[in-house]
Design a protein around this motif. Structure first.
Motif, short mmCIF file in Angstrom:
data_model
loop_
_atom_site.label_atom_id
_atom_site.label_comp_id
_atom_site.label_asym_id
_atom_site.label_seq_id
_atom_site.Cartn_x
_atom_site.Cartn_y
_atom_site.Cartn_z
N ARG A 88 48.87 -41.44 -109.65
CA ARG A 88 48.76 -39.92 -109.92
C ARG A 88 47.39 -39.29 -110.25
NH1 ARG A 88 54.31 -40.69 -111.45
NH2 ARG A 88 55.95 -40.04 -109.98
N SER A 89 47.24 -40.02 -111.47
CA SER A 89 45.97 -39.59 -112.01
C SER A 89 44.71 -39.78 -111.43
CB SER A 89 45.67 -40.43 -113.24
OG SER A 89 46.77 -40.32 -114.31
N ALA A 90 44.54 -40.58 -110.26
CA ALA A 90 43.46 -40.87 -109.45
C ALA A 90 43.43 -39.68 -108.27
CB ALA A 90 43.47 -42.31 -108.96
N GLY A 91 44.61 -39.33 -108.04
CA GLY A 91 44.54 -37.93 -107.07
C GLY A 91 45.61 -38.41 -106.05
N ALA A 92 46.65 -39.49 -106.08
CA ALA A 92 47.32 -39.71 -104.92
C ALA A 92 48.14 -38.33 -104.49
CB ALA A 92 48.08 -40.65 -105.32
N ASP A 93 48.59 -38.13 -103.40
CA ASP A 93 49.25 -37.05 -103.00
C ASP A 93 50.91 -37.30 -103.09
OD1 ASP A 93 47.14 -35.28 -101.36
OD2 ASP A 93 46.66 -37.24 -101.03
N GLY A 94 51.12 -38.73 -103.15
CA GLY A 94 52.70 -38.70 -103.33
C GLY A 94 52.90 -40.25 -103.80
N ILE A 95 54.03 -40.52 -104.58
CA ILE A 95 54.41 -41.70 -104.99
C ILE A 95 55.82 -42.03 -104.13
CG2 ILE A 95 55.15 -43.11 -106.82
CD1 ILE A 95 52.15 -42.09 -107.12
N GLY A 96 55.60 -43.37 -103.46
CA GLY A 96 56.77 -43.65 -102.84
C GLY A 96 57.72 -44.39 -103.29
N ASP A 97 59.10 -44.19 -102.91
CA ASP A 97 60.05 -45.06 -103.38
C ASP A 97 61.23 -45.04 -102.19
OD1 ASP A 97 61.18 -42.26 -102.95
OD2 ASP A 97 61.19 -41.98 -105.38
N GLU A 98 62.36 -45.50 -102.48
CA GLU A 98 63.36 -45.67 -101.49
C GLU A 98 63.61 -44.64 -100.77
OE1 GLU A 98 63.46 -46.95 -104.43
OE2 GLU A 98 63.56 -49.12 -104.29
N PRO A 140 46.25 -56.59 -97.70
CA PRO A 140 45.26 -56.99 -98.60
C PRO A 140 44.00 -57.20 -98.26
CG PRO A 140 47.33 -58.69 -98.74
CD PRO A 140 47.52 -57.56 -97.53
N LYS A 141 43.87 -57.25 -96.75
CA LYS A 141 42.56 -57.59 -96.33
C LYS A 141 41.77 -56.25 -96.13
CE LYS A 141 43.33 -61.49 -93.23
NZ LYS A 141 43.46 -61.90 -91.91
N THR A 142 42.42 -55.14 -96.44
CA THR A 142 41.79 -53.69 -96.15
C THR A 142 41.77 -53.09 -97.70
OG1 THR A 142 43.86 -52.59 -95.71
CG2 THR A 142 42.28 -53.35 -93.99
N GLY A 143 42.23 -53.86 -98.81
CA GLY A 143 42.31 -53.51 -100.23
C GLY A 143 43.49 -52.14 -100.31
N THR A 144 44.27 -52.32 -99.52
CA THR A 144 45.49 -51.33 -99.60
C THR A 144 46.77 -51.90 -100.21
OG1 THR A 144 45.97 -51.69 -97.22
CG2 THR A 144 44.62 -49.53 -97.98
N VAL A 145 46.71 -53.28 -100.48
CA VAL A 145 47.65 -54.03 -101.23
C VAL A 145 46.95 -54.35 -102.30
CG1 VAL A 145 49.43 -55.69 -101.38
CG2 VAL A 145 49.08 -54.64 -99.28
N THR A 146 47.18 -53.78 -103.59
CA THR A 146 46.48 -53.99 -104.75
C THR A 146 47.01 -53.56 -106.17
OG1 THR A 146 44.23 -53.51 -105.88
CG2 THR A 146 45.28 -51.90 -104.51
N ARG A 154 41.11 -43.56 -105.30
CA ARG A 154 39.55 -42.87 -105.25
C ARG A 154 38.71 -43.03 -104.19
NH1 ARG A 154 40.56 -43.52 -110.60
NH2 ARG A 154 39.72 -45.85 -110.89
N GLU A 155 38.82 -44.42 -103.61
CA GLU A 155 37.93 -44.84 -102.50
C GLU A 155 38.46 -44.08 -101.29
OE1 GLU A 155 37.96 -49.07 -102.30
OE2 GLU A 155 36.49 -49.17 -103.78
N ALA A 156 39.91 -44.09 -101.04
CA ALA A 156 40.33 -43.61 -99.84
C ALA A 156 39.92 -41.95 -99.68
CB ALA A 156 41.90 -43.59 -99.95
N LYS A 157 39.84 -41.36 -100.97
CA LYS A 157 39.73 -39.97 -100.94
C LYS A 157 38.37 -39.83 -100.85
CE LYS A 157 43.58 -37.93 -102.27
NZ LYS A 157 44.38 -36.58 -101.47
N ALA A 158 37.23 -40.83 -101.31
CA ALA A 158 36.01 -40.47 -101.25
C ALA A 158 35.48 -40.76 -99.76
CB ALA A 158 35.29 -41.49 -102.28
N GLY A 159 36.19 -41.43 -98.86
CA GLY A 159 35.81 -41.64 -97.47
C GLY A 159 35.63 -43.14 -96.93
N LYS A 160 36.78 -43.81 -97.49
CA LYS A 160 37.10 -45.31 -97.13
C LYS A 160 37.62 -45.08 -95.83
CE LYS A 160 39.10 -49.49 -98.84
NZ LYS A 160 39.61 -50.16 -99.62
N ILE A 161 36.99 -46.14 -94.92
CA ILE A 161 37.60 -45.94 -93.57
C ILE A 161 38.06 -47.64 -93.38
CG2 ILE A 161 36.22 -44.26 -92.66
CD1 ILE A 161 34.56 -46.28 -91.46
N SER A 162 38.88 -47.72 -92.50
CA SER A 162 39.40 -49.22 -92.31
C SER A 162 39.39 -49.18 -90.61
CB SER A 162 40.74 -49.22 -92.64
OG SER A 162 41.18 -49.23 -93.92
N PHE A 163 38.81 -50.30 -90.15
CA PHE A 163 38.63 -50.56 -88.72
C PHE A 163 38.87 -51.91 -88.35
CE2 PHE A 163 34.74 -51.03 -91.17
CZ PHE A 163 34.41 -52.37 -90.85
#
Length: 234
Positions: A88-98, A140-146, A154-163
């Motif tokens: 949340r502090s980093a700027g996430a737009d939502g926190i997921g749960d069940e 994990p390979k795209t850094g989204t399991v961490t 912060r990286e996603a908001k700054a313009g991180k792309i996955s391909f």
């Protein structure tokens, strides 16, 4: 034959489809042909000499573009406790749960990136068939399991792309907006190219980078003279 809009036809006339252009010329042509009423996305299509059917030749990765993509990225994070607060502090737009999982099952997909802590991946398994085909399943390979969810947000908001290379051996990536300055687009493209070169599979033989074209959302593709990128392509 599909009908072509008058605007597109006019833009296509400015591009010689039998010719390859320097990167600077390409960017200039792409920007000039982006005449839609919205800020068009500039996309690179990179043709690689790999066989995507072989697991040891799949080119997949992430890259933080120095000037971002020009679009607002909505980030959903699956985490609990301190990690949820960190997100949340980093700027996430939502926190997921069940409850979020049930919303996704119902068709809610109002986000572009999903990040998860390792412990929450079991929960996400329930919607893997929904997120996976859309390229949204954390990996994990795209850094989204961490566990470093703040940095990932912060990286996603700054313009991180996955391909990931498609079945024809082509990478399609957004590298900015038509409103970007030419220098910003060039730098984004070069950083992306450097990353792709770092990911060259050892199993790939022969020519690795075959060709590249750049286009805007509504504009024609412009072929790049690959010799102009010799400082990157080795």
């Amino acid at each position: 034959m599909a009908k072509v809009s008058r605007r597109f036809a006019k833009a296509r006339e400015t591009v010689d489809r039998l010719r390859s252009y320097t990167l600077d010329e390409t960017i200039s042509l792409v920007k000039a042909s982006a005449t839609a009423k919205f800020d068009e996305t500039v996309e690179v299509a990179l043709n690689l000499g790999v066989d995507p059917k072989r697991s040891d030749q799949v080119v997949r990765g992430t890259c933080v573009l120095p000037h971002g993509t020009g679009r607002k990225t909505r980030v959903l994070v699956f985490a609990r406790g301190e990690k949820a607060e960190e997100a949340r502090s980093a700027g996430a737009d939502g926190i997921g749960d069940e409850e979020t999982i049930e919303k996704i099952k119902g068709g809610w997909l109002d986000f572009e990136v999903v990040i998860s802590t390792p412990e929450m991946m079991k929960t996400l398994g329930a919607v893997a068939r929904i997120l996976g085909p859309r390229g949204l399943m954390p990996n994990p390979k795209t850094g989204t399991v961490t566990t470093e969810v703040g940095q990932a947000v912060r990286e996603a908001k700054a313009g991180k792309i996955s391909f990931r290379v498609d079945k024809t051996g082509v990478l399609h990536v957004p590298v900015g907006k038509a409103s970007f300055g030419a220098d910003a687009l060039r730098e984004n493209i070069m950083v992306f190219m450097e990353k792709v070169m770092q990911l060259k599979p050892s199993a790939a033989k022969g020519k690795y980078v075959i060709g590249m074209s750049v286009s805007s959302t509504m504009g024609p593709g412009v072929r790049v003279d690959m010799s102009d990128l010799r400082t990157v392509i080795r």
